[in-house]
Design a protein around this motif. Structure first.
Motif, PDB file in Angstrom:
ATOM      1  N   GLY A  53       0.817  -1.207   0.000  1.00  0.00           N
ATOM      2  CA  GLY A  53       0.000   0.000   0.000  1.00  0.00           C
ATOM      3  C   GLY A  53       0.853   1.259   0.000  1.00  0.00           C
ATOM      4  O   GLY A  53       0.566   2.217  -0.729  1.00  0.00           O
ATOM      5  N   ASN A  54       1.911   1.255   0.789  1.00  0.00           N
ATOM      6  CA  ASN A  54       2.820   2.396   0.815  1.00  0.00           C
ATOM      7  C   ASN A  54       3.477   2.596  -0.555  1.00  0.00           C
ATOM      8  O   ASN A  54       3.623   3.724  -1.027  1.00  0.00           O
ATOM      9  N   ASN A  55       3.857   1.489  -1.181  1.00  0.00           N
ATOM     10  CA  ASN A  55       4.461   1.586  -2.514  1.00  0.00           C
ATOM     11  C   ASN A  55       3.469   2.160  -3.525  1.00  0.00           C
ATOM     12  O   ASN A  55       3.843   3.003  -4.349  1.00  0.00           O
ATOM     13  N   ILE A  56       2.233   1.712  -3.475  1.00  0.00           N
ATOM     14  CA  ILE A  56       1.211   2.242  -4.384  1.00  0.00           C
ATOM     15  C   ILE A  56       1.045   3.740  -4.171  1.00  0.00           C
ATOM     16  O   ILE A  56       0.988   4.511  -5.136  1.00  0.00           O
ATOM     17  N   ASN A  57       1.003   4.158  -2.922  1.00  0.00           N
ATOM     18  CA  ASN A  57       0.856   5.586  -2.635  1.00  0.00           C
ATOM     19  C   ASN A  57       2.051   6.392  -3.143  1.00  0.00           C
ATOM     20  O   ASN A  57       1.887   7.490  -3.677  1.00  0.00           O
ATOM     21  N   GLN A  58       3.258   5.846  -2.979  1.00  0.00           N
ATOM     22  CA  GLN A  58       4.447   6.537  -3.461  1.00  0.00           C
ATOM     23  C   GLN A  58       4.453   6.637  -4.986  1.00  0.00           C
ATOM     24  O   GLN A  58       4.816   7.677  -5.549  1.00  0.00           O
ATOM     25  N   ILE A  59       4.046   5.570  -5.645  1.00  0.00           N
ATOM     26  CA  ILE A  59       3.968   5.582  -7.107  1.00  0.00           C
ATOM     27  C   ILE A  59       2.953   6.625  -7.570  1.00  0.00           C
ATOM     28  O   ILE A  59       3.223   7.420  -8.474  1.00  0.00           O
ATOM     29  N   ALA A  60       1.794   6.635  -6.932  1.00  0.00           N
ATOM     30  CA  ALA A  60       0.751   7.593  -7.306  1.00  0.00           C
ATOM     31  C   ALA A  60       1.233   9.024  -7.090  1.00  0.00           C
ATOM     32  O   ALA A  60       1.040   9.887  -7.954  1.00  0.00           O
ATOM     33  N   LYS A  61       1.882   9.274  -5.977  1.00  0.00           N
ATOM     34  CA  LYS A  61       2.387  10.625  -5.685  1.00  0.00           C
ATOM     35  C   LYS A  61       3.432  11.046  -6.713  1.00  0.00           C
ATOM     36  O   LYS A  61       3.409  12.178  -7.220  1.00  0.00           O
ATOM     37  N   HIS A  62       4.337  10.126  -7.018  1.00  0.00           N
ATOM     38  CA  HIS A  62       5.387  10.424  -7.992  1.00  0.00           C
ATOM     39  C   HIS A  62       4.777  10.709  -9.367  1.00  0.00           C
ATOM     40  O   HIS A  62       5.154  11.677 -10.036  1.00  0.00           O
ATOM     41  N   LEU A  63       3.858   9.868  -9.796  1.00  0.00           N
ATOM     42  CA  LEU A  63       3.237  10.066 -11.100  1.00  0.00           C
ATOM     43  C   LEU A  63       2.483  11.392 -11.163  1.00  0.00           C
ATOM     44  O   LEU A  63       2.550  12.106 -12.159  1.00  0.00           O
ATOM     45  N   ASN A  64       1.781  11.702 -10.103  1.00  0.00           N
ATOM     46  CA  ASN A  64       1.000  12.943 -10.092  1.00  0.00           C
ATOM     47  C   ASN A  64       1.885  14.187 -10.062  1.00  0.00           C
ATOM     48  O   ASN A  64       1.494  15.237 -10.564  1.00  0.00           O
ATOM     49  N   SER A  65       3.063  14.084  -9.465  1.00  0.00           N
ATOM     50  CA  SER A  65       3.923  15.265  -9.362  1.00  0.00           C
ATOM     51  C   SER A  65       4.785  15.477 -10.605  1.00  0.00           C
ATOM     52  O   SER A  65       5.150  16.597 -10.916  1.00  0.00           O
ATOM     53  N   LYS A  66       5.120  14.416 -11.312  1.00  0.00           N
ATOM     54  CA  LYS A  66       6.032  14.521 -12.451  1.00  0.00           C
ATOM     55  C   LYS A  66       5.314  14.542 -13.805  1.00  0.00           C
ATOM     56  O   LYS A  66       5.804  15.117 -14.758  1.00  0.00           O
ATOM     57  N   PHE A  67       4.206  13.882 -13.880  1.00  0.00           N
ATOM     58  CA  PHE A  67       3.534  13.708 -15.159  1.00  0.00           C
ATOM     59  C   PHE A  67       2.042  13.974 -14.995  1.00  0.00           C
ATOM     60  O   PHE A  67       1.507  13.903 -13.895  1.00  0.00           O
ATOM     61  N   GLU A  68       1.427  14.219 -16.101  1.00  0.00           N
ATOM     62  CA  GLU A  68      -0.032  14.255 -16.093  1.00  0.00           C
ATOM     63  C   GLU A  68      -0.486  12.813 -16.290  1.00  0.00           C
ATOM     64  O   GLU A  68      -0.174  12.177 -17.294  1.00  0.00           O
ATOM     65  N   VAL A  69      -1.177  12.282 -15.301  1.00  0.00           N
ATOM     66  CA  VAL A  69      -1.588  10.883 -15.321  1.00  0.00           C
ATOM     67  C   VAL A  69      -2.939  10.778 -16.012  1.00  0.00           C
ATOM     68  O   VAL A  69      -3.851  11.560 -15.742  1.00  0.00           O
ATOM     69  N   SER A  70      -3.039   9.797 -16.893  1.00  0.00           N
ATOM     70  CA  SER A  70      -4.316   9.602 -17.584  1.00  0.00           C
ATOM     71  C   SER A  70      -5.378   9.165 -16.580  1.00  0.00           C
ATOM     72  O   SER A  70      -5.069   8.591 -15.527  1.00  0.00           O
ATOM     73  N   ALA A  71      -6.596   9.436 -16.915  1.00  0.00           N
ATOM     74  CA  ALA A  71      -7.715   9.076 -16.034  1.00  0.00           C
ATOM     75  C   ALA A  71      -7.766   7.571 -15.807  1.00  0.00           C
ATOM     76  O   ALA A  71      -8.084   7.111 -14.711  1.00  0.00           O
ATOM     77  N   ASP A  72      -7.438   6.790 -16.841  1.00  0.00           N
ATOM     78  CA  ASP A  72      -7.448   5.322 -16.710  1.00  0.00           C
ATOM     79  C   ASP A  72      -6.426   4.844 -15.688  1.00  0.00           C
ATOM     80  O   ASP A  72      -6.711   3.994 -14.858  1.00  0.00           O
ATOM     81  N   ARG A  73      -5.230   5.419 -15.754  1.00  0.00           N
ATOM     82  CA  ARG A  73      -4.184   5.023 -14.786  1.00  0.00           C
ATOM     83  C   ARG A  73      -4.538   5.465 -13.374  1.00  0.00           C
ATOM     84  O   ARG A  73      -4.317   4.726 -12.424  1.00  0.00           O
ATOM     85  N   ALA A  74      -5.068   6.657 -13.249  1.00  0.00           N
ATOM     86  CA  ALA A  74      -5.468   7.140 -11.932  1.00  0.00           C
ATOM     87  C   ALA A  74      -6.545   6.240 -11.340  1.00  0.00           C
ATOM     88  O   ALA A  74      -6.494   5.884 -10.155  1.00  0.00           O
ATOM     89  N   ARG A  75      -7.516   5.838 -12.153  1.00  0.00           N
ATOM     90  CA  ARG A  75      -8.574   4.928 -11.677  1.00  0.00           C
ATOM     91  C   ARG A  75      -7.993   3.564 -11.299  1.00  0.00           C
ATOM     92  O   ARG A  75      -8.391   2.957 -10.309  1.00  0.00           O
ATOM     93  N   ALA A  76      -7.022   3.083 -12.080  1.00  0.00           N
ATOM     94  CA  ALA A  76      -6.403   1.784 -11.790  1.00  0.00           C
ATOM     95  C   ALA A  76      -5.656   1.831 -10.458  1.00  0.00           C
ATOM     96  O   ALA A  76      -5.752   0.907  -9.641  1.00  0.00           O
ATOM     97  N   ILE A  77      -4.923   2.910 -10.236  1.00  0.00           N
ATOM     98  CA  ILE A  77      -4.185   3.051  -8.974  1.00  0.00           C
ATOM     99  C   ILE A  77      -5.165   3.157  -7.809  1.00  0.00           C
ATOM    100  O   ILE A  77      -4.977   2.513  -6.766  1.00  0.00           O
ATOM    101  N   ASP A  78      -6.222   3.940  -7.981  1.00  0.00           N
ATOM    102  CA  ASP A  78      -7.242   4.067  -6.931  1.00  0.00           C
ATOM    103  C   ASP A  78      -7.911   2.724  -6.652  1.00  0.00           C
ATOM    104  O   ASP A  78      -8.167   2.384  -5.499  1.00  0.00           O
ATOM    105  N   ALA A  79      -8.173   1.951  -7.709  1.00  0.00           N
ATOM    106  CA  ALA A  79      -8.807   0.641  -7.543  1.00  0.00           C
ATOM    107  C   ALA A  79      -7.889  -0.316  -6.786  1.00  0.00           C
ATOM    108  O   ALA A  79      -8.341  -1.065  -5.909  1.00  0.00           O
TER     109      ALA A  79
END
Length: 95
Positions: A53-79
């Motif tokens: 869970g911590n790794n998922i959160n770190q990945i999501a934070k990194h993706l959101n800060s460096k790149f514009e994340v597609s809605a599909d990827r954001a939904r997948a990470i949230d799921a």
């Protein structure tokens, strides 16, 4: 003690991983049943799931800060995060 009471005491001892004398003391002097001991596998599984869970959160934070994340990827990470939370809750309440 009756045989049923003795059997119940044995079950309480097994679940709490305590000797009979300690279980009886807890019931008589503290007016409560001893807590169930968490199985080592459950504890290890819980800790590993928390790390994931911590790794998922770190990945999501990194993706959101460096790149514009597609809605599909954001939904997948949230799921994934939601499913992990659900598994952890099931582990914690299935004792």
């Amino acid at each position: 003690m009756t045989e049923e009471e003795l059997r119940l005491l044995g079950s309480l001892c097994e679940v709490a991983a305590m000797p009979a004398a300690d279980v009886v003391r807890s019931c008589v002097f503290k007016n409560r049943l001893p807590k169930a001991k968490v199985a080592k596998l459950d504890r290890q599984t819980y800790m590993e799931l928390k790390r994931i869970g911590n790794n998922i959160n770190q990945i999501a934070k990194h993706l959101n800060s460096k790149f514009e994340v597609s809605a599909d990827r954001a939904r997948a990470i949230d799921a994934l995060s939601a499913k992990l939370d659900q598994i952890i809750k099931l582990l914690l309440h299935d004792r």
